[in-house]
Scaffold this motif. Sequence first.
Motif, short mmCIF file in Angstrom:
data_model
loop_
_atom_site.label_atom_id
_atom_site.label_comp_id
_atom_site.label_asym_id
_atom_site.label_seq_id
_atom_site.Cartn_x
_atom_site.Cartn_y
_atom_site.Cartn_z
N LEU A 1 0.89 -1.15 0.00
CA LEU A 1 0.00 0.00 0.00
C LEU A 1 0.93 1.21 0.00
O LEU A 1 1.46 1.60 1.03
N THR A 2 1.17 1.78 -1.18
CA THR A 2 2.25 2.76 -1.33
C THR A 2 1.84 4.19 -1.01
O THR A 2 2.69 5.01 -0.70
N SER A 3 0.54 4.48 -1.11
CA SER A 3 0.13 5.86 -0.84
C SER A 3 -1.36 5.89 -0.53
O SER A 3 -2.15 5.21 -1.18
N THR A 4 -1.73 6.67 0.47
CA THR A 4 -3.14 6.91 0.76
C THR A 4 -3.33 8.36 1.18
O THR A 4 -2.46 8.95 1.82
N VAL A 5 -4.43 8.92 0.77
CA VAL A 5 -4.88 10.24 1.23
C VAL A 5 -6.31 10.02 1.67
O VAL A 5 -7.16 9.66 0.85
N PRO A 6 -6.60 10.18 2.97
CA PRO A 6 -7.94 9.85 3.48
C PRO A 6 -9.08 10.40 2.62
O PRO A 6 -9.10 11.57 2.26
N ASN A 7 -9.98 9.47 2.26
CA ASN A 7 -11.19 9.75 1.48
C ASN A 7 -10.91 10.37 0.11
O ASN A 7 -11.78 11.00 -0.47
N ASN A 8 -9.69 10.15 -0.42
CA ASN A 8 -9.37 10.77 -1.70
C ASN A 8 -8.56 9.87 -2.63
O ASN A 8 -8.82 9.85 -3.83
N TYR A 9 -7.58 9.11 -2.10
CA TYR A 9 -6.64 8.42 -2.99
C TYR A 9 -6.05 7.18 -2.32
O TYR A 9 -5.71 7.21 -1.14
N VAL A 10 -5.96 6.11 -3.10
CA VAL A 10 -5.31 4.87 -2.64
C VAL A 10 -4.45 4.36 -3.79
O VAL A 10 -4.88 4.33 -4.94
N GLU A 11 -3.23 3.98 -3.45
CA GLU A 11 -2.33 3.41 -4.45
C GLU A 11 -1.70 2.15 -3.89
O GLU A 11 -1.28 2.12 -2.73
N MET A 12 -1.67 1.09 -4.70
CA MET A 12 -1.04 -0.16 -4.29
C MET A 12 -0.30 -0.75 -5.47
O MET A 12 -0.66 -0.49 -6.63
N GLU A 13 0.73 -1.51 -5.17
CA GLU A 13 1.48 -2.15 -6.24
C GLU A 13 1.99 -3.51 -5.80
O GLU A 13 2.12 -3.77 -4.60
N SER A 14 2.22 -4.36 -6.80
CA SER A 14 2.70 -5.71 -6.49
C SER A 14 3.33 -6.34 -7.72
O SER A 14 3.05 -5.95 -8.85
N ASN A 15 4.19 -7.31 -7.45
CA ASN A 15 4.67 -8.21 -8.48
C ASN A 15 3.79 -9.44 -8.37
O ASN A 15 3.99 -10.28 -7.51
N VAL A 16 2.77 -9.49 -9.22
CA VAL A 16 1.77 -10.54 -9.12
C VAL A 16 2.39 -11.90 -9.40
O VAL A 16 2.10 -12.88 -8.72
N GLN A 17 3.26 -11.93 -10.39
CA GLN A 17 4.03 -13.14 -10.68
C GLN A 17 5.26 -12.69 -11.44
O GLN A 17 5.38 -11.53 -11.81
N LYS A 18 6.17 -13.60 -11.66
CA LYS A 18 7.42 -13.25 -12.33
C LYS A 18 7.12 -12.57 -13.67
O LYS A 18 6.38 -13.09 -14.49
N GLY A 19 7.65 -11.37 -13.84
CA GLY A 19 7.48 -10.66 -15.08
C GLY A 19 6.21 -9.84 -15.20
O GLY A 19 5.95 -9.25 -16.25
#
Length: 133
Positions: free
Chosen positions: A63-81
């Motif tokens: 969970l890389t960034s949140t701004v209450p009631n405005n913005y959510v950012e998430m990232e992941s390596n779901v699988q190789k590549g």
Amino acid sequence: MILNHSISKPIEEVYSCLSEMDKFAEVHPVVYKAEKIGETEYRFYEKIKFVFIPFKLNYKVNLTSTVPNNYVEMESNVQKGVHLQLRFSLQTKNNVTEVEETVLIKANPLARLIFQSVIKRVHKKLFKNISEL
């Protein structure tokens, strides 16, 4: 890829479903568990069917960034590549919460097309589930 969702729920409720990973797992159609493993790091467990074949995946999500009631950012390596970044921007218009979802997928062209198709279908159901709470 940009997806737009309109939900007749208060922005605070939509935001909590996207930013609190236990709630996110409850409303997500394929993520059945979100396990906290760090301050902003989670392990997602999901079951998904692809061409009628069931798959189980687990992968780390930040969970890389949140701004209450405005913005959510998430990232992941779901699988190789395959690296996935989701950005949710929320605003209220006429008592409706509008969510602009930006989906960034770093993968080879075929994998990117497959993931885009799956995400469109799954996230349509995700926001339907949120609206039905």
